[in-house]
Each structure stands twice: as C-alpha cells, then as structure tokens.
Design an enzyme around this catalytic site. Structure first.
Site, mmCIF file in Angstrom:
data_model
loop_
_atom_site.group_PDB
_atom_site.id
_atom_site.type_symbol
_atom_site.label_atom_id
_atom_site.label_comp_id
_atom_site.label_asym_id
_atom_site.label_seq_id
_atom_site.Cartn_x
_atom_site.Cartn_y
_atom_site.Cartn_z
ATOM 1 N N ASP A 82 0.831 -1.194 0.000
ATOM 2 C CA ASP A 82 0.000 0.000 0.000
ATOM 3 C C ASP A 82 0.871 1.251 0.000
ATOM 4 O O ASP A 82 0.550 2.246 -0.640
ATOM 5 C CB ASP A 82 -0.904 0.014 1.246
ATOM 6 N N ALA A 83 1.990 1.183 0.746
ATOM 7 C CA ALA A 83 2.862 2.361 0.845
ATOM 8 C C ALA A 83 3.442 2.708 -0.527
ATOM 9 O O ALA A 83 3.486 3.871 -0.923
ATOM 10 C CB ALA A 83 3.970 2.091 1.849
ATOM 11 N N GLU A 84 3.847 1.682 -1.280
ATOM 12 C CA GLU A 84 4.408 1.946 -2.610
ATOM 13 C C GLU A 84 3.331 2.509 -3.536
ATOM 14 O O GLU A 84 3.584 3.391 -4.345
ATOM 15 C CB GLU A 84 4.974 0.656 -3.217
ATOM 16 N N ASP A 103 0.724 4.232 -2.596
ATOM 17 C CA ASP A 103 0.472 5.619 -2.193
ATOM 18 C C ASP A 103 1.518 6.553 -2.773
ATOM 19 O O ASP A 103 1.225 7.681 -3.151
ATOM 20 C CB ASP A 103 0.473 5.745 -0.664
ATOM 21 N N LEU A 157 -14.791 6.234 5.415
ATOM 22 C CA LEU A 157 -14.613 6.917 6.692
ATOM 23 C C LEU A 157 -13.346 7.748 6.655
ATOM 24 O O LEU A 157 -12.370 7.375 6.000
ATOM 25 C CB LEU A 157 -14.469 5.885 7.819
ATOM 26 N N GLU A 167 -16.388 0.367 17.718
ATOM 27 C CA GLU A 167 -16.504 -0.939 17.057
ATOM 28 C C GLU A 167 -15.153 -1.362 16.500
ATOM 29 O O GLU A 167 -14.441 -0.527 15.938
ATOM 30 C CB GLU A 167 -17.502 -0.841 15.883
ATOM 31 N N LYS A 185 -12.720 -2.295 13.781
ATOM 32 C CA LYS A 185 -12.803 -2.067 12.331
ATOM 33 C C LYS A 185 -12.360 -3.342 11.639
ATOM 34 O O LYS A 185 -11.182 -3.687 11.627
ATOM 35 C CB LYS A 185 -11.920 -0.888 11.917
ATOM 36 N N ASP A 231 -11.275 -5.969 9.003
ATOM 37 C CA ASP A 231 -10.516 -5.848 7.764
ATOM 38 C C ASP A 231 -11.046 -6.860 6.754
ATOM 39 O O ASP A 231 -10.492 -7.931 6.545
ATOM 40 C CB ASP A 231 -9.026 -6.072 8.036
ATOM 41 N N ARG A 272 -19.448 -3.025 -2.197
ATOM 42 C CA ARG A 272 -19.441 -1.562 -2.135
ATOM 43 C C ARG A 272 -19.020 -0.956 -3.472
ATOM 44 O O ARG A 272 -19.518 0.086 -3.873
ATOM 45 C CB ARG A 272 -18.482 -1.129 -1.032
ATOM 46 N N GLU A 300 -19.672 -6.065 7.149
ATOM 47 C CA GLU A 300 -18.363 -6.391 6.611
ATOM 48 C C GLU A 300 -18.230 -7.911 6.519
ATOM 49 O O GLU A 300 -18.417 -8.617 7.506
ATOM 50 C CB GLU A 300 -17.312 -5.824 7.576
ATOM 51 N N TYR A 319 -23.308 -3.727 10.681
ATOM 52 C CA TYR A 319 -23.164 -2.549 11.527
ATOM 53 C C TYR A 319 -24.110 -1.403 11.246
ATOM 54 O O TYR A 319 -24.119 -0.443 11.990
ATOM 55 C CB TYR A 319 -21.721 -2.043 11.567
ATOM 56 N N LYS A 353 -18.207 5.968 16.517
ATOM 57 C CA LYS A 353 -19.391 6.599 15.913
ATOM 58 C C LYS A 353 -20.192 7.342 16.973
ATOM 59 O O LYS A 353 -20.310 6.857 18.107
ATOM 60 C CB LYS A 353 -20.297 5.514 15.294
ATOM 61 N N LYS A 360 -6.940 4.173 12.698
ATOM 62 C CA LYS A 360 -6.211 3.092 12.026
ATOM 63 C C LYS A 360 -4.992 2.709 12.861
ATOM 64 O O LYS A 360 -4.190 3.575 13.225
ATOM 65 C CB LYS A 360 -5.735 3.560 10.639
ATOM 66 N N CYS A 404 23.707 -13.237 -13.016
ATOM 67 C CA CYS A 404 22.363 -13.715 -12.705
ATOM 68 C C CYS A 404 22.471 -15.041 -11.957
ATOM 69 O O CYS A 404 23.130 -15.964 -12.426
ATOM 70 C CB CYS A 404 21.585 -13.910 -14.007
ATOM 71 N N CYS A 445 21.004 -17.962 -14.381
ATOM 72 C CA CYS A 445 21.607 -18.417 -15.640
ATOM 73 C C CYS A 445 23.094 -18.096 -15.752
ATOM 74 O O CYS A 445 23.749 -18.516 -16.706
ATOM 75 C CB CYS A 445 20.849 -17.828 -16.828
ATOM 76 N N CYS A 504 18.502 -9.071 -15.709
ATOM 77 C CA CYS A 504 19.137 -10.158 -16.434
ATOM 78 C C CYS A 504 18.582 -10.041 -17.857
ATOM 79 O O CYS A 504 17.374 -10.076 -18.050
ATOM 80 C CB CYS A 504 18.740 -11.493 -15.817
ATOM 81 N N CYS A 540 16.933 -17.124 -19.895
ATOM 82 C CA CYS A 540 17.158 -17.393 -18.469
ATOM 83 C C CYS A 540 16.000 -18.254 -17.944
ATOM 84 O O CYS A 540 14.833 -17.908 -18.130
ATOM 85 C CB CYS A 540 17.229 -16.071 -17.719
HETATM 86 S S1 IVH Z 1 -19.148 2.094 9.241
HETATM 87 C C1 IVH Z 1 -20.393 5.590 6.601
HETATM 88 N N1 IVH Z 1 -18.223 0.213 10.843
HETATM 89 O O1 IVH Z 1 -14.328 0.408 6.880
HETATM 90 C C2 IVH Z 1 -19.811 4.594 7.523
HETATM 91 N N2 IVH Z 1 -17.245 0.447 8.707
HETATM 92 O O2 IVH Z 1 -12.902 2.763 5.982
HETATM 93 C C3 IVH Z 1 -19.646 3.285 6.888
HETATM 94 N N3 IVH Z 1 -15.496 -1.178 8.229
HETATM 95 O O3 IVH Z 1 -16.189 0.847 3.943
HETATM 96 C C4 IVH Z 1 -18.802 2.354 7.559
HETATM 97 N N4 IVH Z 1 -15.600 -2.254 10.134
HETATM 98 O O4 IVH Z 1 -15.875 -1.534 4.816
HETATM 99 C C5 IVH Z 1 -18.125 0.810 9.650
HETATM 100 N N5 IVH Z 1 -17.532 -1.422 12.329
HETATM 101 C C6 IVH Z 1 -17.426 -0.832 11.136
HETATM 102 C C7 IVH Z 1 -16.505 -1.260 10.181
HETATM 103 C C8 IVH Z 1 -16.439 -0.589 8.960
HETATM 104 C C9 IVH Z 1 -15.005 -2.178 8.960
HETATM 105 C C10 IVH Z 1 -15.036 -0.802 6.864
HETATM 106 C C11 IVH Z 1 -16.139 -0.617 5.855
HETATM 107 C C12 IVH Z 1 -15.952 0.774 5.323
HETATM 108 C C13 IVH Z 1 -14.516 1.037 5.645
HETATM 109 C C14 IVH Z 1 -14.241 2.527 5.745
#
Ligand code: IVH
Length: 672
Positions: free
Chosen positions: A35-37, A39, A85, A114, A116, A118, A137, A174, A226, A291, A315, A409, A412, A427, A432
């Site tokens: 992700d860093a690369e 970005d 978010l 909550e 988050k 992944d 989504r 999710e 959620y 929230k 995060k 190399c 080869c 190379c 090769c």
């Molecule tokens: S609420 C408008 N709650 O995070 C608010 N999102 O970075 C909608 N996600 O697209 C999201 N856990 O895929 C909410 N407890 C949670 C979540 C959550 C994971 C994800 C979701 C969202 C993304 C935003």
C-alpha cells in the site's frame, strides 16, 4: 508555461501504473506492491497534476473514487451511497476528533466503539423479510451483484426473524474470513499448487467474486453487520446502540465486542486495548471505528461527499518487530528484473509469519544499509507486503560487511545489467530459466488455467515439456502421466483447463502475454479499439497512441514486444492451437452515421433491450461518449429500472433525462 514533454510522459506512465495496481488490488485481489508503494505512485501523480492542471483528464485515476467495479458481475447502484470513513492515525488525533464533535453538538455525546473489521463492505437487501440481493461496495455508488455467493455465507440470514419486519430493509456490514479459515485455505491452495492469498481480506474478496458459488461456499466466510441503509417500515430508531440491538433481534450477526461510552477517556482506553489485543480476536482488525450514538446528533453533523462527520476510523499503526537477517538474495522475475530480497528468521508480525521481504533494488539496499547477520526491524502494515525498515545498528557485529549486488544472474550465470538512469538491474538473457518460468506462471494465472501453479510449471519445464507459454497447448495426458505426483485424473483436468483457456478474451490474452506496462486497464483499451491481436501487433506508434488511454510509453512497449522474434514464435503457437485472438465485436457505423458525435451520455439503472456494455457500444459506435458521472457537460442521462443517484444529479443540474425508448430513437436518428 508549456508542459515539458518529460513531465507529460511521466504523468502518462504514472496513470498507467496506478490504474494497473488499482486493478490488481480491487479487481484481481492480487496486489503486487505494498500500500505504501502504491500511495507513493499516487501522490507523485497528484503532485504533478496539481502543478500542471492542464494535464488532468476525467479518466485519470485521481479523478475516480476507489476501485473500478470488476466486470464479472452485474452492476448494482446503491440508492444511498456507501461512504467511506475519515481516518485518524494516532490516538491523539482520535481524541482531537472526539473533542471537536463535543464542541459541535449542544448536548452531551455518547460514542459507540466498534472493531474495524478488515474485510469488505457488503450491502444486503431484504424485501418482506427475504434476502433478495447482496452487493459489494464497489466505488461507493455502484457495486457488484454477488447475491448467489453471499447466500452461501451461513451467518447471513436468508429470512428475518420477528414480527415487525420492515417492507424493505438494506443492512450493511463487513464480510471477512476468520484467521483459522484463512490459514486452512492457504494450506490447501499451496498443496494444490494454486496461488496463495496475501491476507484474509484478499482471500475474502477473492472468495466473494467466484463465478461458481460452490467455491464461495467452501471458503468459510463470516459477516458482522453494523448499520441499516434503505429502510421502509420497522421501528423508529433513536440511537445506533438501539439499532444494533434491533439488528441482532432480526437475526443479523453483530460484533459482540462493540461498546458504548459516555466519556472520551473510555473511547481512548477501548482503542488502546483493542490495539493491544488485535491478534487475539480470531479475525483481522485494522483499527477502531468510533461513531456518534445519537441519530439526531448525526443528522446535525452531516457528511461530506466522501465520509460522514459523525464517525472516524482510528487506524492501527503498522506493526514492527525485530528479527535476524540471514541472507540477502536476488530473484529474477519474468521481465528479467533482478530484485534483492531478505531472508530472515521467521517472525510473527501484522497477523502472519514473515521470513522474506523484498529490498526492491540496489539503491534501496544501500540506503537502508542492511547487511547479512544484522538484526533488522520488520514492518507489516495491516495490509499486504512486509517491509525491512532498517538495521538495529547497535546490535551489528563488527565484521559485518556491506552487501554487494551480484554481477551475474543467479539463475543463468549471465551478467546482470544496471539500466542507466534507473534503479533497476536486469538479467537480459531471454533464455534465463527463471524468466521463462515467471512468464509461463504469469500466463497461466492470467488465462485462469486452474491447477497450473508455480510448482507445476517448474516441474514441466524441468521435464522438458515447456519452453514457453505456447507449449502449454501441446501438453497431453500421455506426456503428463509419467511425471511424479500426477495421476491420470489430474492430468486430464489440467489438459481440459488448458483447452478451456483457448476461449479466454483478448483482454486476458494481452495481459497474459506479459507486455511491459500492459495491465487489465490498458488491455481493455487496446482490445476495444483495435479488436484483434494481429491488429495490435501490426499497429504503428501513431495508431497505438490514438487509442484512448494509451500513452507513448505504453505504445512503445507494445511495439517492442511484437518486434521480438521469440514473442512472435509464441504467438504462432497460440494461433495454431486455436487460442482466441479476437476482441469484443464492435459495431462500426460509417462516418456519415456518426450521429452522436460530440454528445456525452451517462447511463443509470437497468435497461431491457441492452446490457450496459451493449448500450455503451451502440453509443460509442455512433461517435458518442459514455461517462460515469453526471456534470453540466452531460448531454443526456439515460435512466432505466432502479436508477441511482445519477438521476437525482441530472435533475438537479437540469440535464435532459431519457427513457429506454428515447435512447432507441436517439440511436436511430441522432435526435430525441
Ligand atoms: S461504518 C459511513 N463500521 O471500513 C460509515 N465500517 O474505511 C460506513 N469497516 O467501507 C462504515 N468495520 O468496509 C463501519 N464497524 C465498522 C466497520 C467498517 C469495517 C469498513 C467498511 C468501510 C470502511 C471505511
């Protein structure tokens, strides 16, 4: 000031790369860079576009939100957009956000915290209590219809419980893959010689996008819900906390770790504790979503076009651990690129065990000055690829020597060549064995030849059955059966899968050939405009750059590829085998019938007589342009069944809206 040509070329190159890697991430679920690369590429593009605004085009990846919707599933427009978010990257930023909220609303604020998850966001639609549709989504406005696959997830209720079930209810949540299921899946993938998933998120996304729902069913996905989206009927809800209880009563799984707090100190403590225990949950969590509980207060706070102001995602920072760097080695990829990488004592970091990490190139090794035997810091952000941050110099042995890039190399023995003005070393021997192996593995993956993974390809090359991807089509059961670990049945299956791949689209074939800079996005453009592999192969530089989305660098890569006799040999083998070289058939309407030239049309909702692609092709064949978002410049918005927010936008901007009949008339006559 005119834009210097090298800047224009760099912007073109960055666009191609960003689009390619975005596709790898969102559409293919198989990212190639961290992700860093990503970005970094994206930021460079943004900066150049900010400096030279005349270079900004509507199709630049900076002008689009999130990933493109992958094309395998029918599009679904979200009636209420699925927002994302805003992020806080430290606990301090999280507190500052909370304090701001407390200042902005008059009454005391309660917060719901909550984990988050992944995974990937999903929208579930119920009518009269029955699950009727599930959609991803996508880009927030349009997702993909994955109903058949979501129905296989055991914890998703098919039918809602209780008396007062709303007429129509959309619930969002999710979908994720628990860690144990992820590990089991990767173990099985490895045994079958299939591709391993980088992390549970990619595995969940890949499983949800299967064309065959029985594969999804075998993947042990789970869900936490959620929030409601569209809601017609049901009780009046005043708080989020109450809403979660209601969702539970209807039968939706809601994360039991969610808590409600009246003090920001408690929000802080919850987030800190979640960070500490993130690996004890049995699923991957990459942060905490905080929230505002009261729905009235939420209304007061509102939303920007991208995210609500009433919620924030804290995060987690990337995790770091130390381990011992055993050896620095160099791998040779399919393009000949020599990439140094670190082999380390295995260490558990960021939710998985890491023992290898790329060191990218010669300059990066020098910059980090990591040496064999060093204690190094390894980092893995909740996402994809582990990274060696640097050495712990205090722990370095006195005799540790600077690492030197090999001159030959390792595969080869031919000399390695550093490209002038670039960081890459290559190379350049096309024979090769590692390059050959990489090219065939890449071809097999892109042509979706199941069961032909890295190990199998190596085995077949060693047995003298494969010199290039063209030879795949002369594999027979008789040739395979004498090899170790291959029975009659798996040989037959493999030969069948190779046979099936002959019908793959031109887009896949173009990606599979491994032409530099040609990812799925560029392949689409080439296939759509030029329509046949032979036309692409014989196109001049001018013809190539005339293709929308193709820049001079990409054009040059294409020409170089088709100038090499070895590549032409492979193509001849593919032709003889009967591999499909034809692109999507495009109606071409003569010049005098380009009745829609200069018009820009936006499509929304489902049409009866055309699929979305057909409608687009018809419009384009007459010289019109189809874009995805409505602006003042839009000539017409065509609204079908269940139109989305684009219809509202058209009405707001006063753009003429057409129904399907009017579209047909427009196509026939150029008039409405
Ligand atoms: S609420 C408008 N709650 O995070 C608010 N999102 O970075 C909608 N996600 O697209 C999201 N856990 O895929 C909410 N407890 C949670 C979540 C959550 C994971 C994800 C979701 C969202 C993304 C935003």
């Amino acid at each position: 000031m005119p834009v210097p040509p090298e800047i224009e070329a760099r912007v073109g190159e960055l666009r191609e790369q960003v689009a390619y890697h975005r596709d790898r991430y969102f559409v293919e679920d198989a990212p190639e860079i961290s992700d860093a690369e990503f970005d970094e590429l994206y930021r460079e593009l943004e900066q150049l576009e900010a400096e030279f605004p005349e270079l900004v085009t509507p199709d630049s990846p900076t002008q689009q939100v999130g990933g493109a919707a992958a094309s395998t599933f029918a599009p679904v427009e979200h009636v209420i957009p699925m927002l994302s978010l805003d992020n806080a990257f430290t606990l301090e930023d999280l507190l500052a956000w909370g304090k701001r909220i407390e200042r902005q609303v008059s009454d005391p604020v309660a917060f719901v915290c909550e984990p988050k998850m992944d995974g990937l966001a999903i929208s579930l639609l119920y009518e009269q209590g029955q699950l009727v549709r599930a959609a991803t989504r996508g880009n927030g406005f349009t997702g993909e219809d994955v109903t058949a696959n979501v129905r296989t997830i055991k914890s998703v209720p098919r039918k809602l419980k209780g008396e007062a079930v709303p007429e129509r209810l959309e619930v969002r949540g999710e979908v994720f893959m628990p860690l144990a299921a992820f590990e089991g899946l990767n173990r099985r993938q490895g045994e079958a010689g299939a591709r391993l998933f980088a992390n549970p998120r990619n595995a969940a996304a890949g499983s949800l996008r299967q064309k065959d729902p029985s594969i999804t069913a075998s993947r042990a996905l789970d869900i936490f819900c959620y929030q409601p989206g569209v809601k017609e009927g049901g009780p009046r809800l005043r708080t989020h906390w109450e809403t979660l209880d209601w969702l539970r009563d209807l039968g939706f799984p809601v994360n039991p770790r969610i808590e409600r707090f009246e003090w920001l100190d408690d929000v802080y403590a919850f987030s800190e504790s979640m960070l500490e225990h993130r690996h004890d949950l049995g699923y991957e969590v990459d942060g905490v979503v905080v929230k505002v509980d009261d729905l009235g207060q939420r209304e007061e706070l509102g939303a920007t076009s991208k995210a609500p102001r009433w919620a924030i995602a804290y995060k987690f920072p990337p995790e770091e651990k130390t381990t011992k760097l055993l050896k620095i080695m160099v791998s040779i990829g399919r393009t000949g690129r020599a990439t140094p990488f670190a082999q380390m004592e295995p260490v558990f970091v960021g939710g998985s065990t890491v023992q290898m990490a790329s060191l990218h190139n010669q300059d990066e090794v020098a910059r980090r000055d990591v040496r064999e035997g060093d204690t190094v810091i390894v980092r893995k952000a909740g996402d994809v690829i582990p990274e060696v941050v640097g050495p712990v110099v205090a722990k370095r042995k006195k005799n540790a020597r600077r690492w030197k890039f090999p001159k030959q190399c390792p595969a080869c023995g031919q000399p390695l060549v550093r490209v002038e003005g670039e960081a890459a070393t290559n190379c350049v021997n096309v024979d090769c064995p590692n390059q050959r192996w990489g090219r065939i593995v890449h071809f097999a993956a892109a042509m979706e030849i199941d069961g032909l993974g890295e190990e199998r390809v190596r085995q077949f090359i060693e047995a003298g059955l494969l010199a290039d991807a063209g030879d795949l089509y002369s594999l027979t059961v008789e040739k395979l059966v004498p090899l170790e670990r291959i029975g009659e049945r798996s040989a037959q299956l493999l030969v069948d899968n190779v046979e099936k791949s002959k019908a793959q689209s031109l887009v896949r074939l173009l990606v599979a050939l491994g032409i530099n800079n040609v990812g799925p996005a560029a392949a689409q453009d080439l296939a759509r405009e030029l329509g046949h592999l032979d036309r692409i192969a014989s196109a001049s530089q001018e013809e190539l750059v005339a293709v929308d989305g193709v820049g001079p660098i990409l054009a040059q890569s294409v020409q170089e590829f088709f100038a090499r006799p070895r590549n032409l040999e492979v193509i001849e083998k593919l032709r003889k085998a009967g591999v499909n070289f034809e692109g999507p058939v495009r109606a071409t309407v003569p010049e005098e019938e380009q009745t829609l030239a200069g018009l820009t049309v936006v499509l929304t909702g489902g049409l009866e007589r055309f699929s979305r692609d057909e409608a687009q092709a018809e419009i384009e064949a007459r010289g019109g342009k189809v874009t995805s978002s409505v602006s003042k410049k839009t000539s017409y918005v065509v609204a079908g069944e269940n139109p989305g927010t684009k219809l509202a936008k058209a009405e707001q901007l006063g753009v003429t809206v057409l129904d399907e009949d009017a579209l047909v008339k427009l196509l026939e006559t150029g008039q409405v």
